[in-house]
Design a protein around this motif. Structure first.
Motif, PDB file in Angstrom:
ATOM      1  N   LEU A  46     -11.472  -6.493   4.510  1.00  0.00           N
ATOM      2  CA  LEU A  46     -12.714  -6.353   3.758  1.00  0.00           C
ATOM      3  C   LEU A  46     -12.324  -6.268   2.288  1.00  0.00           C
ATOM      4  O   LEU A  46     -11.604  -5.354   1.880  1.00  0.00           O
ATOM      5  CB  LEU A  46     -13.466  -5.090   4.180  1.00  0.00           C
ATOM      6  N   ASP A  47     -12.786  -7.232   1.522  1.00  0.00           N
ATOM      7  CA  ASP A  47     -12.451  -7.307   0.103  1.00  0.00           C
ATOM      8  C   ASP A  47     -13.714  -7.067  -0.711  1.00  0.00           C
ATOM      9  O   ASP A  47     -14.718  -7.764  -0.532  1.00  0.00           O
ATOM     10  CB  ASP A  47     -11.875  -8.697  -0.195  1.00  0.00           C
ATOM     11  N   LEU A  48     -13.694  -6.049  -1.575  1.00  0.00           N
ATOM     12  CA  LEU A  48     -14.834  -5.723  -2.424  1.00  0.00           C
ATOM     13  C   LEU A  48     -14.477  -6.011  -3.875  1.00  0.00           C
ATOM     14  O   LEU A  48     -13.426  -5.574  -4.354  1.00  0.00           O
ATOM     15  CB  LEU A  48     -15.211  -4.247  -2.286  1.00  0.00           C
ATOM     16  N   THR A  49     -15.356  -6.721  -4.570  1.00  0.00           N
ATOM     17  CA  THR A  49     -15.174  -7.009  -5.989  1.00  0.00           C
ATOM     18  C   THR A  49     -16.390  -6.482  -6.727  1.00  0.00           C
ATOM     19  O   THR A  49     -17.521  -6.877  -6.421  1.00  0.00           O
ATOM     20  CB  THR A  49     -15.011  -8.526  -6.233  1.00  0.00           C
ATOM     21  N   VAL A  50     -16.178  -5.580  -7.682  1.00  0.00           N
ATOM     22  CA  VAL A  50     -17.258  -4.966  -8.442  1.00  0.00           C
ATOM     23  C   VAL A  50     -17.248  -5.559  -9.845  1.00  0.00           C
ATOM     24  O   VAL A  50     -16.224  -5.520 -10.534  1.00  0.00           O
ATOM     25  CB  VAL A  50     -17.093  -3.433  -8.504  1.00  0.00           C
ATOM     26  N   GLU A  51     -18.406  -6.093 -10.260  1.00  0.00           N
ATOM     27  CA  GLU A  51     -18.500  -6.756 -11.554  1.00  0.00           C
ATOM     28  C   GLU A  51     -19.777  -6.327 -12.265  1.00  0.00           C
ATOM     29  O   GLU A  51     -20.848  -6.268 -11.645  1.00  0.00           O
ATOM     30  CB  GLU A  51     -18.505  -8.267 -11.340  1.00  0.00           C
ATOM     31  N   ASN A  52     -19.674  -6.033 -13.542  1.00  0.00           N
ATOM     32  CA  ASN A  52     -20.816  -5.617 -14.343  1.00  0.00           C
ATOM     33  C   ASN A  52     -21.823  -6.756 -14.472  1.00  0.00           C
ATOM     34  O   ASN A  52     -21.451  -7.915 -14.592  1.00  0.00           O
ATOM     35  CB  ASN A  52     -20.344  -5.166 -15.729  1.00  0.00           C
ATOM     36  N   ILE A  53     -23.108  -6.398 -14.437  1.00  0.00           N
ATOM     37  CA  ILE A  53     -24.167  -7.376 -14.645  1.00  0.00           C
ATOM     38  C   ILE A  53     -24.754  -7.113 -16.028  1.00  0.00           C
ATOM     39  O   ILE A  53     -25.418  -6.098 -16.237  1.00  0.00           O
ATOM     40  CB  ILE A  53     -25.279  -7.254 -13.592  1.00  0.00           C
ATOM     41  N   GLY A  54     -24.501  -7.973 -16.967  1.00  0.00           N
ATOM     42  CA  GLY A  54     -25.058  -7.813 -18.308  1.00  0.00           C
ATOM     43  C   GLY A  54     -24.586  -6.538 -18.977  1.00  0.00           C
ATOM     44  O   GLY A  54     -23.448  -6.119 -18.836  1.00  0.00           O
ATOM     45  N   SER A  55     -25.506  -5.887 -19.711  1.00  0.00           N
ATOM     46  CA  SER A  55     -25.134  -4.681 -20.448  1.00  0.00           C
ATOM     47  C   SER A  55     -25.788  -3.428 -19.878  1.00  0.00           C
ATOM     48  O   SER A  55     -25.742  -2.369 -20.468  1.00  0.00           O
ATOM     49  CB  SER A  55     -25.544  -4.835 -21.913  1.00  0.00           C
ATOM     50  N   GLY A  56     -26.419  -3.542 -18.722  1.00  0.00           N
ATOM     51  CA  GLY A  56     -27.103  -2.400 -18.123  1.00  0.00           C
ATOM     52  C   GLY A  56     -26.209  -1.591 -17.219  1.00  0.00           C
ATOM     53  O   GLY A  56     -24.981  -1.686 -17.251  1.00  0.00           O
ATOM     54  N   SER A  57     -26.843  -0.787 -16.388  1.00  0.00           N
ATOM     55  CA  SER A  57     -26.090   0.082 -15.482  1.00  0.00           C
ATOM     56  C   SER A  57     -26.143  -0.458 -14.057  1.00  0.00           C
ATOM     57  O   SER A  57     -26.282   0.292 -13.103  1.00  0.00           O
ATOM     58  CB  SER A  57     -26.652   1.499 -15.541  1.00  0.00           C
ATOM     59  N   GLN A  58     -26.045  -1.768 -13.922  1.00  0.00           N
ATOM     60  CA  GLN A  58     -26.005  -2.392 -12.610  1.00  0.00           C
ATOM     61  C   GLN A  58     -24.704  -3.167 -12.449  1.00  0.00           C
ATOM     62  O   GLN A  58     -24.163  -3.690 -13.418  1.00  0.00           O
ATOM     63  CB  GLN A  58     -27.171  -3.356 -12.416  1.00  0.00           C
ATOM     64  N   VAL A  59     -24.231  -3.209 -11.215  1.00  0.00           N
ATOM     65  CA  VAL A  59     -23.041  -3.991 -10.898  1.00  0.00           C
ATOM     66  C   VAL A  59     -23.334  -4.872  -9.694  1.00  0.00           C
ATOM     67  O   VAL A  59     -24.198  -4.570  -8.874  1.00  0.00           O
ATOM     68  CB  VAL A  59     -21.813  -3.087 -10.595  1.00  0.00           C
ATOM     69  N   SER A  60     -22.601  -5.939  -9.631  1.00  0.00           N
ATOM     70  CA  SER A  60     -22.660  -6.817  -8.469  1.00  0.00           C
ATOM     71  C   SER A  60     -21.447  -6.492  -7.609  1.00  0.00           C
ATOM     72  O   SER A  60     -20.318  -6.450  -8.106  1.00  0.00           O
ATOM     73  CB  SER A  60     -22.600  -8.277  -8.934  1.00  0.00           C
ATOM     74  N   VAL A  61     -21.683  -6.244  -6.337  1.00  0.00           N
ATOM     75  CA  VAL A  61     -20.587  -5.968  -5.410  1.00  0.00           C
ATOM     76  C   VAL A  61     -20.493  -7.159  -4.460  1.00  0.00           C
ATOM     77  O   VAL A  61     -21.372  -7.372  -3.615  1.00  0.00           O
ATOM     78  CB  VAL A  61     -20.831  -4.663  -4.613  1.00  0.00           C
ATOM     79  N   ALA A  62     -19.453  -7.973  -4.656  1.00  0.00           N
ATOM     80  CA  ALA A  62     -19.204  -9.094  -3.752  1.00  0.00           C
ATOM     81  C   ALA A  62     -18.350  -8.564  -2.614  1.00  0.00           C
ATOM     82  O   ALA A  62     -17.360  -7.868  -2.840  1.00  0.00           O
ATOM     83  CB  ALA A  62     -18.494 -10.218  -4.488  1.00  0.00           C
ATOM     84  N   TYR A  87     -26.838   0.039  -8.405  1.00  0.00           N
ATOM     85  CA  TYR A  87     -27.000   0.793  -9.642  1.00  0.00           C
ATOM     86  C   TYR A  87     -25.839   1.755  -9.793  1.00  0.00           C
ATOM     87  O   TYR A  87     -25.375   2.332  -8.810  1.00  0.00           O
ATOM     88  CB  TYR A  87     -28.307   1.586  -9.646  1.00  0.00           C
ATOM     89  N   VAL A  88     -25.398   1.950 -11.026  1.00  0.00           N
ATOM     90  CA  VAL A  88     -24.350   2.914 -11.328  1.00  0.00           C
ATOM     91  C   VAL A  88     -25.026   4.109 -11.994  1.00  0.00           C
ATOM     92  O   VAL A  88     -25.596   4.003 -13.075  1.00  0.00           O
ATOM     93  CB  VAL A  88     -23.274   2.326 -12.255  1.00  0.00           C
ATOM     94  N   ASN A  89     -25.009   5.236 -11.305  1.00  0.00           N
ATOM     95  CA  ASN A  89     -25.650   6.453 -11.782  1.00  0.00           C
ATOM     96  C   ASN A  89     -24.646   7.316 -12.546  1.00  0.00           C
ATOM     97  O   ASN A  89     -23.484   6.951 -12.686  1.00  0.00           O
ATOM     98  CB  ASN A  89     -26.232   7.233 -10.594  1.00  0.00           C
ATOM     99  N   THR A  90     -25.081   8.469 -12.981  1.00  0.00           N
ATOM    100  CA  THR A  90     -24.229   9.399 -13.707  1.00  0.00           C
ATOM    101  C   THR A  90     -22.956   9.678 -12.913  1.00  0.00           C
ATOM    102  O   THR A  90     -23.007   9.925 -11.705  1.00  0.00           O
ATOM    103  CB  THR A  90     -24.980  10.725 -13.938  1.00  0.00           C
ATOM    104  N   GLY A  91     -21.831   9.619 -13.584  1.00  0.00           N
ATOM    105  CA  GLY A  91     -20.560   9.907 -12.941  1.00  0.00           C
ATOM    106  C   GLY A  91     -19.982   8.749 -12.163  1.00  0.00           C
ATOM    107  O   GLY A  91     -18.985   8.888 -11.484  1.00  0.00           O
TER     108      GLY A  91
END
Length: 122
Positions: A46-62, A87-91
């Motif tokens: 299982l391979d997870l890739t986390v990438e920022n989406i734009g300048s907000g607090s969301q990420v794409s998890v492939a 969504y990436v929350n506090t912490g």
């Protein structure tokens, strides 16, 4: 990091729960194939890739789920790749929905009067 991600909830949210179901099925298939062919190994990754989406607090998890299982005369391999926005929350905690989202249901303008509550109960 003060708020770790709830891993169980995280996997249940990936691909709308399909990834967790698929992983369970593949693990069972790999275990059965390994016992049917005791001199060969099964492999599940299982391979997870986390990438920022734009300048907000969301990420794409492939997420890529791949497996290779032994057969009597070789191997069978397959992979599935999907993506989920989190969504990436506090912490750094990742959740499907933001934790700071305004709760419309609990908002005072949604409160019912005792008369409305009686009507709803009937």
């Amino acid at each position: 990091m003060s708020h770790p991600t709830d891993v169980t909830r995280f996997f249940e949210d990936l691909d709308g729960g399909v990834l967790a179901e698929r992983l369970g099925t593949i693990l069972s298939h790999a275990a059965a194939a390994a016992t049917d062919n005791p001199k060969k190994k099964a492999k599940v990754t299982l391979d997870l890739t986390v990438e920022n989406i734009g300048s907000g607090s969301q990420v794409s998890v492939a997420h890529k789920l791949a497996f290779k299982v032994p057969t009597a005369h070789g191997t069978t391999a397959e992979d599935h790749t999907t993506e989920t926005v989190m969504y990436v929350n506090t912490g750094g905690e990742m959740t499907l929905e933001p934790k700071n989202q305004f709760d419309m249901i609990g908002h005072p303008h949604r409160k019912t009067t005792p008369q409305q509550q009686q009507e709803n109960d009937q």
